[in-house]
Design an enzyme around this catalytic site. Sequence first.
Site, PDB file in Angstrom:
ATOM      1  N   TYR A 154      -9.625  12.169  20.306  1.00 39.65           N
ATOM      2  CA  TYR A 154     -11.031  11.746  20.301  1.00 39.65           C
ATOM      3  C   TYR A 154     -11.527  11.456  18.882  1.00 39.65           C
ATOM      4  CZ  TYR A 154     -15.492  11.335  22.785  1.00 39.65           C
ATOM      5  OH  TYR A 154     -16.647  10.861  23.369  1.00 39.65           O
ATOM      6  N   LYS A 161     -20.269  11.990  18.290  1.00 47.08           N
ATOM      7  CA  LYS A 161     -20.974  12.726  19.349  1.00 47.08           C
ATOM      8  C   LYS A 161     -21.642  13.986  18.795  1.00 47.08           C
ATOM      9  CE  LYS A 161     -20.163  10.158  22.987  1.00 47.08           C
ATOM     10  NZ  LYS A 161     -21.268   9.428  23.666  1.00 47.08           N
TER      11      LYS A 161
END
Length: 255
Positions: A154, A161
């Site tokens: 990720y 995020k």
Amino acid sequence: MSGLLAGKRLLVTGVITDASIAFSVAKLAQENGAQVVLTGFGRLSLVERIAKRLPEPAPVIELDVTNTEHLAGLADKVREHVDGLDGVVHSIGFAPQSCLGGGFLDAPWEDVATAVHVSTYSYKSLAVAALPLMSPGGAVVGLTFDATKAWPVYDWMGVAKAGLESASRYLAMHLGKQGIRSNLVSAGPLRTMAAKSIPGFEQFEDAWTERAPLGWSLTDQEPAARACLALLSDWFPATTGEIVHVDGGYHALGA
């Protein structure tokens, strides 16, 4: 008109396919009495075609959240369809390929900057652009993926995020005096178009389906969409700066 969102006017971003969380939000919102306006970026004809699959065809406004002219003109474009907004859904995220898939140490700043601009800063940008249309009781809701941990593959999207989650708290602080809430829904992994762009995404799929206490469907966007609707409704009038996990309970487990 009846339903959880009866009479509400919503702006929903991020509808790309009918497998997106945003599409499920728009669909359920209409079914629960809301008027929905969509935004699209790039292939507007595709978004317009997907919009026709909703219970009621929804108007589509072009919006590039990194374009200051688009943001400045957003309120006027929305007014062509509704006279105000009660809620805004931010379902926007993007990172260049160098920022995903294990290349964390090699991703150049230019690519990281793009990821942060589109995935993090745009949350504030969208809220501010919509602010002239909103009144006390309104809500901004965004979508995140648990940023309290470092996830394989990720990489910089995880950093983006984390910034989004912090930005939501600051937005909650600064918009609270106007009676506007800011909350996020942290959904488990879903087989959306965004997920397909992440190399090694199957690692998330295997972990969730095996370990989530409530189980987890990789193809059911409705639980996350329902959480968004609840936060947009009048049933959470004193909740802001919050992150609601819709992940089958996976986040509550130890390593």
